[in-house]
Design a protein around this motif. Structure first.
Motif, mmCIF file in Angstrom:
data_model
loop_
_atom_site.group_PDB
_atom_site.id
_atom_site.type_symbol
_atom_site.label_atom_id
_atom_site.label_comp_id
_atom_site.label_asym_id
_atom_site.label_seq_id
_atom_site.Cartn_x
_atom_site.Cartn_y
_atom_site.Cartn_z
ATOM 1 N N SER A 77 27.060 23.565 7.358
ATOM 2 C CA SER A 77 26.954 23.522 5.894
ATOM 3 C C SER A 77 25.518 23.623 5.409
ATOM 4 C CB SER A 77 27.601 22.254 5.343
ATOM 5 O OG SER A 77 26.809 21.121 5.642
ATOM 6 N N ARG A 78 24.557 23.305 6.242
ATOM 7 C CA ARG A 78 23.153 23.451 5.842
ATOM 8 C C ARG A 78 22.850 24.908 5.496
ATOM 9 N NH1 ARG A 78 20.045 19.551 4.303
ATOM 10 N NH2 ARG A 78 18.230 20.567 5.160
ATOM 11 N N ARG A 79 23.566 25.841 6.116
ATOM 12 C CA ARG A 79 23.355 27.263 5.836
ATOM 13 C C ARG A 79 24.466 27.870 4.983
ATOM 14 N NH1 ARG A 79 19.582 29.972 9.409
ATOM 15 N NH2 ARG A 79 18.703 28.385 10.764
ATOM 16 N N GLN A 80 25.673 27.332 5.097
ATOM 17 C CA GLN A 80 26.819 27.959 4.449
ATOM 18 C C GLN A 80 27.218 27.327 3.112
ATOM 19 O OE1 GLN A 80 28.354 30.690 5.384
ATOM 20 N NE2 GLN A 80 27.821 30.973 7.511
ATOM 21 N N GLY A 81 26.745 26.142 2.801
ATOM 22 C CA GLY A 81 27.006 25.589 1.484
ATOM 23 C C GLY A 81 27.867 24.342 1.447
ATOM 24 N N ILE A 116 29.246 9.964 11.955
ATOM 25 C CA ILE A 116 29.678 10.828 10.857
ATOM 26 C C ILE A 116 28.876 10.530 9.594
ATOM 27 C CG2 ILE A 116 31.623 11.494 9.389
ATOM 28 C CD1 ILE A 116 31.770 12.444 12.335
ATOM 29 N N LEU A 117 28.643 9.259 9.306
ATOM 30 C CA LEU A 117 27.848 8.893 8.130
ATOM 31 C C LEU A 117 26.430 9.432 8.239
ATOM 32 C CD1 LEU A 117 27.516 7.302 5.471
ATOM 33 C CD2 LEU A 117 26.881 5.333 6.872
ATOM 34 N N ALA A 118 25.805 9.254 9.398
ATOM 35 C CA ALA A 118 24.434 9.745 9.583
ATOM 36 C C ALA A 118 24.379 11.262 9.456
ATOM 37 C CB ALA A 118 23.897 9.300 10.938
ATOM 38 N N ALA A 119 25.343 11.961 10.054
ATOM 39 C CA ALA A 119 25.369 13.424 9.946
ATOM 40 C C ALA A 119 25.546 13.859 8.492
ATOM 41 C CB ALA A 119 26.491 13.994 10.810
ATOM 42 N N SER A 120 26.388 13.160 7.758
ATOM 43 C CA SER A 120 26.607 13.499 6.346
ATOM 44 C C SER A 120 25.350 13.263 5.522
ATOM 45 C CB SER A 120 27.756 12.666 5.771
ATOM 46 O OG SER A 120 28.945 12.908 6.470
ATOM 47 N N LEU A 121 24.704 12.133 5.741
ATOM 48 C CA LEU A 121 23.507 11.821 4.966
ATOM 49 C C LEU A 121 22.339 12.724 5.341
ATOM 50 C CD1 LEU A 121 23.761 7.931 4.847
ATOM 51 C CD2 LEU A 121 24.248 9.557 3.014
ATOM 52 N N LEU A 122 22.242 13.103 6.595
ATOM 53 C CA LEU A 122 21.186 14.043 6.986
ATOM 54 C C LEU A 122 21.469 15.445 6.447
ATOM 55 C CD1 LEU A 122 20.444 12.800 10.594
ATOM 56 C CD2 LEU A 122 18.937 12.649 8.593
ATOM 57 N N THR A 123 22.736 15.805 6.354
ATOM 58 C CA THR A 123 23.110 17.084 5.746
ATOM 59 C C THR A 123 22.725 17.089 4.272
ATOM 60 O OG1 THR A 123 24.951 17.387 7.270
ATOM 61 C CG2 THR A 123 25.056 18.613 5.211
ATOM 62 N N LEU A 124 22.890 15.973 3.628
ATOM 63 C CA LEU A 124 22.571 15.834 2.209
ATOM 64 C C LEU A 124 21.080 15.961 1.933
ATOM 65 C CD1 LEU A 124 23.199 14.887 -0.717
ATOM 66 C CD2 LEU A 124 23.117 12.562 0.149
ATOM 67 N N ARG A 125 20.277 15.583 2.888
ATOM 68 C CA ARG A 125 18.824 15.563 2.687
ATOM 69 C C ARG A 125 18.306 16.938 2.260
ATOM 70 N NH1 ARG A 125 14.603 12.173 6.209
ATOM 71 N NH2 ARG A 125 12.967 12.351 4.688
ATOM 72 N N GLY A 126 17.608 16.959 1.142
ATOM 73 C CA GLY A 126 17.068 18.206 0.616
ATOM 74 C C GLY A 126 18.075 19.019 -0.183
ATOM 75 N N ARG A 127 19.253 18.509 -0.362
ATOM 76 C CA ARG A 127 20.299 19.198 -1.132
ATOM 77 C C ARG A 127 20.655 18.340 -2.343
ATOM 78 N NH1 ARG A 127 19.295 23.215 1.725
ATOM 79 N NH2 ARG A 127 20.577 23.879 3.437
ATOM 80 N N GLY A 128 21.292 18.938 -3.306
ATOM 81 C CA GLY A 128 21.713 18.213 -4.495
ATOM 82 C C GLY A 128 23.167 17.793 -4.435
#
Length: 184
Positions: A77-81, A116-128
């Motif tokens: 999702s970091r690349r695909q949205g 899963i929580l850490a992966a989700s929060l790291l995915t969120l980093r830098g995104r809105g």
């Protein structure tokens, strides 16, 4: 065959995205994300069907397979949205409900929730995508509440308590990083 088809769809989405980057002033190209989403859905369905329908996959490998697809979706999702992030989040948190364990263990379940929580929060980093963080925290706390209402044993106090503490720390640390410690 289903896993192979799912992987081909995900790879096709990645390939098309790389071959046709978004141009300035042009509307976004949703084809790569659509192909990747279809591939992820096929992967989830194939692993689950192998477990529940055909009984060719044992519970532990099925759980790990679904978890890997969910984590892979969060990474992709970091690349695909954002839609891919939503699929990863939904699949990751639905996995414990889909794969029943004959002997549930808090020491296995709560670290899974934290990953899963850490992966989700790291995915969120830098995104809105703030909804991603809110949903991940709510799902972690929701699963924790279900554990407390269900198979809770007094020996589970440590993993449950550590998960509560680490949920708060992850929510702050993954978003602010070292700035949390500085006076700014």
């Amino acid at each position: 065959l289903g896993v192979a088809a799912g992987l081909v769809l995900v790879l096709a989405g990645m390939w098309i995205r790389r071959r046709s980057p978004p141009a300035e002033g042009q509307p976004p190209n949703y084809v790569p994300a659509a192909l990747s989403a279809a591939g992820l859905a096929v992967l989830f369905a194939s692993v689950y069907a192998g477990y529940a329908l055909y009984r060719i996959i044992e519970p532990t490998p099925a759980f790990l397979g679904l978890a890997a697809v969910g984590l892979g979706a969060l990474l992709l999702s970091r690349r695909q949205g954002a839609f891919i992030a939503a699929l990863g989040l939904l699949g990751s948190y639905a996995t414990p409900a889909l794969i029943a364990s004959p002997s549930p263990s808090a020491w296995g379940f709560f670290p899974y929730l934290l990953v899963i929580l850490a992966a989700s929060l790291l995915t969120l980093r830098g995104r809105g995508w703030w909804w991603l963080g809110h949903c991940a925290i709510a799902a972690t706390l929701g699963w924790s509440a279900l554990w407390l209402a269900g198979p809770f044993d007094p020996a589970d106090v440590w993993p449950v308590g550590a998960t509560g503490l680490l949920t708060g720390l992850l929510a702050v640390w993954t978003q602010e990083g070292g700035a949390v410690l500085r006076d700014e």
